[in-house]
Design a protein around this motif. Structure first.
Motif, PDB file in Angstrom:
ATOM      1  N   ASN A 181       0.835  -1.189   0.000  1.00 27.62           N
ATOM      2  CA  ASN A 181       0.000   0.000   0.000  1.00 27.62           C
ATOM      3  C   ASN A 181       0.875   1.245   0.000  1.00 27.62           C
ATOM      4  O   ASN A 181       1.886   1.317   0.706  1.00 27.62           O
ATOM      5  CB  ASN A 181      -0.882   0.011   1.252  1.00 27.62           C
ATOM      6  N   GLU A 211       0.572   4.934   1.095  1.00 28.06           N
ATOM      7  CA  GLU A 211      -0.321   5.771   1.884  1.00 28.06           C
ATOM      8  C   GLU A 211      -0.525   7.127   1.226  1.00 28.06           C
ATOM      9  O   GLU A 211       0.381   7.664   0.584  1.00 28.06           O
ATOM     10  CB  GLU A 211       0.226   5.931   3.298  1.00 28.06           C
ATOM     11  N   SER A 266      -7.532  10.253  -0.061  1.00 24.50           N
ATOM     12  CA  SER A 266      -8.605   9.409  -0.596  1.00 24.50           C
ATOM     13  C   SER A 266      -8.486   8.003  -0.026  1.00 24.50           C
ATOM     14  O   SER A 266      -8.599   7.002  -0.745  1.00 24.50           O
ATOM     15  CB  SER A 266      -8.588   9.386  -2.125  1.00 24.50           C
ATOM     16  N   SER A 267      -8.264   7.936   1.273  1.00 24.34           N
ATOM     17  CA  SER A 267      -8.009   6.639   1.895  1.00 24.34           C
ATOM     18  C   SER A 267      -8.642   6.528   3.278  1.00 24.34           C
ATOM     19  O   SER A 267      -8.933   7.526   3.943  1.00 24.34           O
ATOM     20  CB  SER A 267      -6.497   6.411   2.040  1.00 24.34           C
ATOM     21  N   SER A 295      -7.239   5.657   6.384  1.00 20.76           N
ATOM     22  CA  SER A 295      -5.818   5.700   6.699  1.00 20.76           C
ATOM     23  C   SER A 295      -5.439   5.075   8.038  1.00 20.76           C
ATOM     24  O   SER A 295      -4.257   4.847   8.296  1.00 20.76           O
ATOM     25  CB  SER A 295      -5.323   7.149   6.668  1.00 20.76           C
ATOM     26  N   GLN A 307      -3.650   7.803  -2.425  1.00 21.14           N
ATOM     27  CA  GLN A 307      -3.282   6.441  -2.031  1.00 21.14           C
ATOM     28  C   GLN A 307      -3.297   5.497  -3.234  1.00 21.14           C
ATOM     29  O   GLN A 307      -4.169   5.579  -4.102  1.00 21.14           O
ATOM     30  CB  GLN A 307      -4.271   5.903  -0.994  1.00 21.14           C
ATOM     31  N   LEU A 352      -3.864   1.676  -3.382  1.00 26.21           N
ATOM     32  CA  LEU A 352      -4.269   0.587  -2.491  1.00 26.21           C
ATOM     33  C   LEU A 352      -3.454  -0.663  -2.765  1.00 26.21           C
ATOM     34  O   LEU A 352      -3.309  -1.097  -3.913  1.00 26.21           O
ATOM     35  CB  LEU A 352      -5.756   0.289  -2.676  1.00 26.21           C
ATOM     36  N   GLY A 394      -3.339  -1.974   3.128  1.00 32.71           N
ATOM     37  CA  GLY A 394      -4.278  -0.872   2.981  1.00 32.71           C
ATOM     38  C   GLY A 394      -5.691  -1.320   3.281  1.00 32.71           C
ATOM     39  O   GLY A 394      -5.988  -2.522   3.338  1.00 32.71           O
TER      40      GLY A 394
END
Length: 323
Positions: free
Chosen positions: A70, A72, A75-76, A78, A221, A223, A227
Motif C-alpha cells: 500500500n 499511503e 482518498s483513503s 488511513s 493512495q 491501495l 491498505g
C-alpha cells in the motif's frame, strides 16, 4: 433511521497464512469466518472478531497474493482503531508488542482517549484505543480461548480515520447524507495541517466515530497490501437498508444497490473523495451456517458457491486453523 456505528472494516493482505497467526496468536482475535471473496472465490476472505462475531467487532481481509505494498495517501481509510478495556491494557500491549517484535509508538492522547499506535506485519496502521472513559455504544465480548487475558483483550472496532485532500464534500456526505454529527476535533501531529475532526453517530462513543483528516502534502493512495478497502456502517435490519438505498439514490450517488452477502445484507457507494462506504445490516450473522463454538474452523461458503466447493478448495492454500 440512524446508523448505529462501525460495522466492519475490510483490508488487503497478500499472505493469508501469515495474516491468520498475527491476528489470532498475537492480537488474540477470533477467526469467526473462513470464507472466500464472493466476487472472486479463488482467494480468501477472512473475518476476525469477538467471541460471537458481533457487528462492530469485525476486521476482515481480502487476500490478493503478490499484491504490491500500500502507498499511503489521500482518498483513503488511513487508520483503524481497536478497542481495549482500559488505560492499563495499553501498558500490557506495549510489552506484548515488544515481545513479539511488533512496531509501535508510545501511549498518547487522541480525541480525549489514550491510544497506542502500531503496525501489522504488512505495515497496516492501527491504534489501540482505551475505553476507560467511554460511555457510547457497547463493545464486544472477548474470545474465551484467546491467548490474551480477558481484562486486556481487544473488544471491537474503535474510530476509523479517513484522510482526504479537501474535507468539504466528505463532511457533507457524513452529516447531510449519513446523519453523523460533528463532535469535536483534536490537533494533528503533522506540522502545518488542520485539526482532525471527530464525527459520531447513534449512541456515540468509540465504536461510532469517524475521524476526518485533511492532508495537503500527500499524493493519492495506491491501495495495496496493508491498505484498507472499505469501511462498513451499521444498519439495524433489511427494511432500514432499503431506506438507505432509496436515500442514496435520491442523492444521485452511484451505488451497488442491494447486495446479499449471506451473513449480512449490504449497499456500497463511493463518496466524492474516493472513500468506499458500505452500509450493512446487523444480521443474519455468522452462526447462520456454523455453530458458535466452531466458528472459523472450516471453509464456509454461501449457498450460491457451495456447488463449486471442490474447485475452490483445490485452489486455496490451507490455513492451519487447528494449531
Amino acid at each position: 433511521m440512524n446508523l448505529k456505528g462501525i460495522h466492519h472494516v475490510s483490508a488487503m493482505t497478500a499472505k493469508a497464512k501469515e495474516n491468520y497467526p498475527f491476528y489470532t496468536d498475537i492480537l488474540g482475535l477470533r477467526l469467526i469466518k473462513k470464507t472466500v471473496n464472493q466476487d472472486n472465490p479463488s482467494v480468501y476472505h477472512l473475518f476476525y472478531g469477538d467471541e460471537q462475531g458481533n457487528p462492530g467487532t469485525e476486521l476482515t481481509f481480502f487476500e490478493i497474493p503478490h499484491m504490491a505494498p500500500n502507498r499511503e495517501g489521500v482518498s483513503s481509510i488511513s487508520a483503524t482503531s481497536l478497542r481495549v478495556p482500559s488505560n492499563k491494557a495499553l501498558e500490557f500491549w506495549m510489552k506484548r508488542f515488544d515481545d513479539y517484535g511488533v512496531k509501535h509508538g508510545e501511549i498518547s492522547e487522541r480525541a480525549g482517549r489514550l491510544t497506542l499506535e502500531f503496525r501489522d506485519f504488512e505495515t497496516q496502521r492501527f491504534f489501540l484505543v482505551s475505553d476507560e472513559n467511554d460511555n457510547g455504544i457497547k463493545s464486544g465480548i472477548p474470545w474465551d480461548k484467546s491467548p490474551v487475558p480477558t481484562e486486556f483483550a481487544i473488544t471491537g472496532l474503535g474510530p476509523v480515520q479517513l484522510t482526504v485532500r479537501r474535507t468539504e464534500s466528505t463532511i457533507r456526505v457524513l452529516t447531510d447524507l449519513l446523519g453523523f454529527r460533528l463532535k469535536n476535533s483534536f490537533p494533528s501531529t503533522i506540522e502545518n495541517q488542520q485539526p482532525i475532526m471527530v464525527f459520531e453517530t447513534g449512541e456515540g462513543g468509540s465504536g461510532a466515530e469517524i475521524h476526518l483528516e485533511e492532508r495537503t502534502d500527500l499524493k493519492v493512495q495506491r491501495l495495496g497490501r496493508g491498505g484498507v478497502h472499505h469501511v462498513a456502517l451499521r444498519a439495524d435490519n433489511e427494511d432500514e437498508l432499503y431506506q438507505w438505498i432509496e436515500k442514496i439514490n435520491d442523492a444521485r450517488f452511484q451505488n451497488s444497490g442491494f447486495v446479499d452477502r449471506f451473513y449480512f445484507k449490504s449497499l456500497y457507494f463511493r463518496e466524492p473523495n474516493g472513500i468506499l462506504f458500505e452500509i450493512a445490516t446487523d444480521g443474519p450473522g455468522f452462526t447462520t451456517d456454523e455453530e458458535l463454538e466452531h466458528l472459523g474452523e472450516s471453509l464456509a461458503l454461501p449457498p450460491f458457491l457451495e456447488p463449486k466447493r471442490a474447485d475452490i478448495e483445490s485452489i486455496l492454500e490451507p490455513l492451519d486453523t487447528n494449531r
